[in-house]
Design a protein around this motif. Structure first.
Motif, PDB file in Angstrom:
ATOM      1  N   GLN A  50       0.802  -1.217   0.000  1.00 15.77           N
ATOM      2  CA  GLN A  50       0.000   0.000   0.000  1.00 15.77           C
ATOM      3  C   GLN A  50       0.838   1.273   0.000  1.00 15.77           C
ATOM      4  O   GLN A  50       0.314   2.347  -0.304  1.00 15.77           O
ATOM      5  CB  GLN A  50      -0.948  -0.005   1.198  1.00 15.77           C
ATOM      6  N   ALA A  51       2.124   1.168   0.340  1.00 16.51           N
ATOM      7  CA  ALA A  51       3.001   2.351   0.358  1.00 16.51           C
ATOM      8  C   ALA A  51       4.447   1.915   0.129  1.00 16.51           C
ATOM      9  O   ALA A  51       5.282   2.017   1.023  1.00 16.51           O
ATOM     10  CB  ALA A  51       2.870   3.093   1.677  1.00 16.51           C
ATOM     11  N   PRO A  52       4.770   1.460  -1.088  1.00 16.76           N
ATOM     12  CA  PRO A  52       6.105   0.911  -1.338  1.00 16.76           C
ATOM     13  C   PRO A  52       7.137   1.910  -1.843  1.00 16.76           C
ATOM     14  O   PRO A  52       8.325   1.575  -1.943  1.00 16.76           O
ATOM     15  CB  PRO A  52       5.830  -0.126  -2.427  1.00 16.76           C
ATOM     16  N   LEU A  53       6.722   3.125  -2.189  1.00 15.06           N
ATOM     17  CA  LEU A  53       7.585   3.992  -2.991  1.00 15.06           C
ATOM     18  C   LEU A  53       8.849   4.423  -2.257  1.00 15.06           C
ATOM     19  O   LEU A  53       9.953   4.367  -2.805  1.00 15.06           O
ATOM     20  CB  LEU A  53       6.799   5.215  -3.469  1.00 15.06           C
ATOM     21  N   SER A  54       8.716   4.864  -1.009  1.00  8.47           N
ATOM     22  CA  SER A  54       9.900   5.383  -0.330  1.00  8.47           C
ATOM     23  C   SER A  54      10.899   4.287   0.013  1.00  8.47           C
ATOM     24  O   SER A  54      12.093   4.548   0.125  1.00  8.47           O
ATOM     25  CB  SER A  54       9.506   6.144   0.937  1.00  8.47           C
ATOM     26  N   THR A  55      10.427   3.057   0.194  1.00  6.13           N
ATOM     27  CA  THR A  55      11.365   1.963   0.474  1.00  6.13           C
ATOM     28  C   THR A  55      12.229   1.678  -0.746  1.00  6.13           C
ATOM     29  O   THR A  55      13.418   1.368  -0.620  1.00  6.13           O
ATOM     30  CB  THR A  55      10.612   0.699   0.918  1.00  6.13           C
ATOM     31  N   LEU A  56      11.660   1.805  -1.941  1.00  4.69           N
ATOM     32  CA  LEU A  56      12.458   1.659  -3.157  1.00  4.69           C
ATOM     33  C   LEU A  56      13.424   2.828  -3.316  1.00  4.69           C
ATOM     34  O   LEU A  56      14.570   2.645  -3.735  1.00  4.69           O
ATOM     35  CB  LEU A  56      11.538   1.547  -4.362  1.00  4.69           C
ATOM     36  N   LEU A  57      12.984   4.042  -2.962  1.00 10.32           N
ATOM     37  CA  LEU A  57      13.900   5.179  -2.969  1.00 10.32           C
ATOM     38  C   LEU A  57      15.016   4.957  -1.955  1.00 10.32           C
ATOM     39  O   LEU A  57      16.195   5.220  -2.243  1.00 10.32           O
ATOM     40  CB  LEU A  57      13.132   6.459  -2.655  1.00 10.32           C
ATOM     41  N   PHE A  58      14.677   4.487  -0.766  1.00 12.83           N
ATOM     42  CA  PHE A  58      15.655   4.158   0.271  1.00 12.83           C
ATOM     43  C   PHE A  58      16.706   3.185  -0.280  1.00 12.83           C
ATOM     44  O   PHE A  58      17.920   3.379  -0.077  1.00 12.83           O
ATOM     45  CB  PHE A  58      14.916   3.549   1.464  1.00 12.83           C
ATOM     46  N   ALA A  59      16.251   2.147  -0.981  1.00 15.94           N
ATOM     47  CA  ALA A  59      17.193   1.174  -1.548  1.00 15.94           C
ATOM     48  C   ALA A  59      18.133   1.825  -2.555  1.00 15.94           C
ATOM     49  O   ALA A  59      19.341   1.534  -2.584  1.00 15.94           O
ATOM     50  CB  ALA A  59      16.421   0.022  -2.195  1.00 15.94           C
ATOM     51  N   SER A  60      17.588   2.723  -3.371  1.00 13.49           N
ATOM     52  CA  SER A  60      18.424   3.352  -4.401  1.00 13.49           C
ATOM     53  C   SER A  60      19.529   4.208  -3.785  1.00 13.49           C
ATOM     54  O   SER A  60      20.575   4.417  -4.407  1.00 13.49           O
ATOM     55  CB  SER A  60      17.559   4.197  -5.343  1.00 13.49           C
ATOM     56  N   LEU A  61      19.320   4.692  -2.558  1.00 14.88           N
ATOM     57  CA  LEU A  61      20.352   5.490  -1.883  1.00 14.88           C
ATOM     58  C   LEU A  61      21.544   4.654  -1.462  1.00 14.88           C
ATOM     59  O   LEU A  61      22.593   5.199  -1.116  1.00 14.88           O
ATOM     60  CB  LEU A  61      19.758   6.190  -0.651  1.00 14.88           C
ATOM     61  N   THR A  62      21.392   3.313  -1.468  1.00 11.15           N
ATOM     62  CA  THR A  62      22.508   2.443  -1.085  1.00 11.15           C
ATOM     63  C   THR A  62      23.421   2.108  -2.257  1.00 11.15           C
ATOM     64  O   THR A  62      24.451   1.459  -2.059  1.00 11.15           O
ATOM     65  CB  THR A  62      21.985   1.124  -0.477  1.00 11.15           C
ATOM     66  N   GLU A  63      23.048   2.546  -3.464  1.00 11.31           N
ATOM     67  CA  GLU A  63      23.877   2.255  -4.635  1.00 11.31           C
ATOM     68  C   GLU A  63      25.268   2.849  -4.447  1.00 11.31           C
ATOM     69  O   GLU A  63      25.419   3.973  -3.997  1.00 11.31           O
ATOM     70  CB  GLU A  63      23.233   2.837  -5.894  1.00 11.31           C
ATOM     71  N   ASP A  64      26.289   2.093  -4.746  1.00 11.34           N
ATOM     72  CA  ASP A  64      27.716   2.407  -4.600  1.00 11.34           C
ATOM     73  C   ASP A  64      28.130   2.626  -3.148  1.00 11.34           C
ATOM     74  O   ASP A  64      29.248   3.038  -2.864  1.00 11.34           O
ATOM     75  CB  ASP A  64      28.155   3.592  -5.470  1.00 11.34           C
ATOM     76  N   LEU A  65      27.224   2.343  -2.206  1.00  7.74           N
ATOM     77  CA  LEU A  65      27.555   2.432  -0.791  1.00  7.74           C
ATOM     78  C   LEU A  65      27.599   1.050  -0.154  1.00  7.74           C
ATOM     79  O   LEU A  65      28.546   0.714   0.572  1.00  7.74           O
ATOM     80  CB  LEU A  65      26.522   3.303  -0.061  1.00  7.74           C
ATOM     81  N   LEU A  66      26.589   0.234  -0.443  1.00  9.37           N
ATOM     82  CA  LEU A  66      26.552  -1.144   0.039  1.00  9.37           C
ATOM     83  C   LEU A  66      26.873  -2.086  -1.116  1.00  9.37           C
ATOM     84  O   LEU A  66      26.414  -1.869  -2.247  1.00  9.37           O
ATOM     85  CB  LEU A  66      25.173  -1.490   0.599  1.00  9.37           C
ATOM     86  N   PRO A  67      27.620  -3.152  -0.870  1.00  6.93           N
ATOM     87  CA  PRO A  67      27.878  -4.132  -1.936  1.00  6.93           C
ATOM     88  C   PRO A  67      26.570  -4.711  -2.465  1.00  6.93           C
ATOM     89  O   PRO A  67      25.593  -4.863  -1.711  1.00  6.93           O
ATOM     90  CB  PRO A  67      28.719  -5.198  -1.225  1.00  6.93           C
ATOM     91  N   PRO A  68      26.501  -5.045  -3.757  1.00 12.93           N
ATOM     92  CA  PRO A  68      25.278  -5.612  -4.324  1.00 12.93           C
ATOM     93  C   PRO A  68      24.811  -6.838  -3.537  1.00 12.93           C
ATOM     94  O   PRO A  68      25.614  -7.715  -3.204  1.00 12.93           O
ATOM     95  CB  PRO A  68      25.697  -5.993  -5.755  1.00 12.93           C
ATOM     96  N   GLY A  69      23.530  -6.873  -3.243  1.00 15.39           N
ATOM     97  CA  GLY A  69      22.959  -8.007  -2.533  1.00 15.39           C
ATOM     98  C   GLY A  69      22.868  -7.836  -1.033  1.00 15.39           C
ATOM     99  O   GLY A  69      22.152  -8.596  -0.367  1.00 15.39           O
ATOM    100  N   VAL A  70      23.552  -6.850  -0.467  1.00 10.45           N
ATOM    101  CA  VAL A  70      23.502  -6.657   0.987  1.00 10.45           C
ATOM    102  C   VAL A  70      22.118  -6.203   1.422  1.00 10.45           C
ATOM    103  O   VAL A  70      21.590  -6.650   2.446  1.00 10.45           O
ATOM    104  CB  VAL A  70      24.597  -5.662   1.433  1.00 10.45           C
ATOM    105  N   LEU A  71      21.491  -5.323   0.647  1.00  5.50           N
ATOM    106  CA  LEU A  71      20.136  -4.869   0.943  1.00  5.50           C
ATOM    107  C   LEU A  71      19.286  -5.011  -0.308  1.00  5.50           C
ATOM    108  O   LEU A  71      19.678  -4.553  -1.390  1.00  5.50           O
ATOM    109  CB  LEU A  71      20.135  -3.418   1.420  1.00  5.50           C
TER     110      LEU A  71
END
Length: 499
Positions: free
Chosen positions: A193-214
């Motif tokens: 019912q409210a998925p948008l900000s969690t996907l934005l949150f995930a995109s903020l981890t790009e180049d910060l967390l190794p792929p697959g960590v989150l």
């Protein structure tokens, strides 16, 4: 109730981290999924906000596989390095907090300021738990005369997290922070019912967390069940309803796997006002504790049962009605809005069903009970702040969680009766006690069956203090920093013989 003024136009497309369709975040990127593509709508207006492709069971498999593959190398980093990555993520959230808050406001229907503050609170939690990382320590035990007997904390592996819709970004931070700092990897299924900000949150981890960590897999119950049952998910953390919590337990049992489990579930929380309390203070606390002006009562911690001494009933009730009448209901981003819409028309109708049940049981409707009169709000899932008096122990409104803006007023004469009423539900999440008598306050705090009790306060949650429930309100706790880290680990004992 005066109508707020409209906000400046900011397109939703400019808030989203994708051009066309939001997709699951797996292995460090948005990926094509097998599930259906659906429209995500703003509950306050009915307008389409975005297109989102949902995850099917095979997409959950892919996310868990990515998490499992990434976990050994992630756990091999020092805890200080993992904590530093979380601090860096917190900084990215803070730099984007207005954008996140606006997205959460549109996606949930809650007012802009509380949603922005919730995202900020989540980022600060990441900083605080990162600072506590080095407190995740083992012990030396003098179990024999010459040997060394030590314990160490080790990660579970892959953690599956399922979050609720009322505080999307805050929950993303609270679920991922301790899990990742402790050396686990994580797969988050946000509420469909409210998925948008969690996907934005995930995109903020790009180049910060190794792929697959989150990883993030938006989806319906099928995706949640696949995540809970997956043989490579060793711990499950869930925030939501008792019914879903019970289903998660059944799914884990049916999977044939033993898993660590944390459940933060519902509440039918009492606010007990004794005869020596100040009526105005008690009324302020009651309205604040109901969360009318943050999430429209859609909070497991809302103190939705006012249990007030008979001598103060009329004075406190009058003060409450005065305050409720001044609450400004409006579109979530409009200037001056204090109360927005519920999460969906379906949930609005469910809440209104509780209003009808309250009437049928003989409760006295004092305020609200329907949609606001403002025609500008006709397209949304709005329910006015609702107050019932004369609620009795056997009434629906005394027992069942509404998860909406409905306050029930009950009365007592003897202190023992107040405690009996406070404990007379299947829930035990929060409680609030109001009195000038310290002995009475401590007796009540001891006797009330709840995991989080305020005395002469309400609603404030303090980072470092464990938040969790008794009875049907859950298993385990959150927000307690070191306890959060320890729950995301298991203990290994090492015995060393000295020859």
């Amino acid at each position: 109730m005066s109508a707020p003024t409209a906000a400046a136009e900011i397109t939703t497309d400019s808030l989203l981290p994708w051009d066309d369709t939001g997709r699951p975040w797996i292995g460090g990127r948005f990926t094509e999924a097998a599930g259906p593509t659906v429209d995500d709508h703003a509950p306050a207006t009915g307008e389409r906000l975005a297109r989102v492709q949902l995850a099917a069971a095979e997409d959950v498999d892919a996310a868990v596989a990515a998490a499992r593959a990434a976990q050994p190398a992630w756990a091999a980093l020092s805890i200080r390095e993992r904590a530093e990555r979380m601090e860096a993520l917190a900084d990215r959230i803070l730099a984007t907090v207005d954008r996140i808050g606006r997205l959460d406001s549109r996606d949930t229907g809650s007012p802009l300021t509380p949603m922005t503050n919730g995202a900020r609170k989540g980022a600060l939690y990441l900083k605080q738990i990162a600072g506590a990382a080095l407190e995740l320590q083992g012990r030396t035990i003098p179990a024999s005369a010459r040997g060394w007997h030590v314990t160490r904390r080790e990660p579970w592996g892959v953690i599956g997290a399922i979050t609720a819709y009322n505080h999307p970004t805050l929950y993303s931070c609270q679920k991922s922070g301790p899990a990742l700092i402790a050396g686990n990897t994580i797969v988050i299924k946000p509420s469909e019912q409210a998925p948008l900000s969690t996907l934005l949150f995930a995109s903020l981890t790009e180049d910060l967390l190794p792929p697959g960590v989150l990883n993030v897999v938006p989806g319906h119950a099928e995706a949640g069940a696949a995540l809970v049952a997956h043989r490579d998910v060793t711990r499950v953390s869930f925030t939501g309803s008792v019914a879903t919590g019970l289903q998660i337990q059944r799914t884990i049992a049916d999977s044939g796997r033993i898993k660590s489990l944390q459940l933060e579930l519902g509440g039918k929380n009492p606010i007990v006002v004794f005869a020596d309390a100040d009526p105005a203070e008690a009324a302020d606390a009651t309205v604040r504790g109901m969360n009318f002006m943050r999430v429209q009562g859609q909070s497991c911690g809302s103190t939705s049962r006012l249990i007030v001494h008979r001598e103060l009933r009329d004075a406190v009730t009058e003060e409450i009605l005065t305050r409720v009448d001044k609450i400004r209901i409006g579109l979530p981003e409009a200037e001056g809005t204090q109360m927005g819409s519920l999460i969906s028309p379906v949930h609005r109708d469910r809440v209104l069903g509780f209003v009808e049940a309250g009437k049928a049981d003989g409760g006295e409707l004092l305020a609200g009970g329907g949609a606001p009169a403002d025609p500008a709000l006709a397209g949304g899932a709005f329910v006015s702040p609702t107050v019932f008096a004369g609620v009795q122990l056997g009434h629906t409104l005394a027992q069942e969680e509404v998860f909406g803006p409905v306050l029930s007023i009950m009365t007592f004469t003897e202190d023992a009766d107040a405690i009996e009423l406070a404990n007379a539900t299947e829930y035990g999440l929060t409680a609030s006690v109001w009195t000038r008598d310290i002995d009475r306050a401590l007796r009540a705090a001891d006797a009330i069956e709840a995991g989080y009790v305020w005395v002469n306060d309400v609603e404030t949650r303090y980072t470092g203090v464990p938040f969790g429930g008794f009875k049907q309100s859950g298993i385990g706790s959150e927000q307690s920093l070191l306890d959060d880290l320890e729950q995301c680990t298991r203990t290994k004992a090492v015995n060393i013989a000295v020859r």
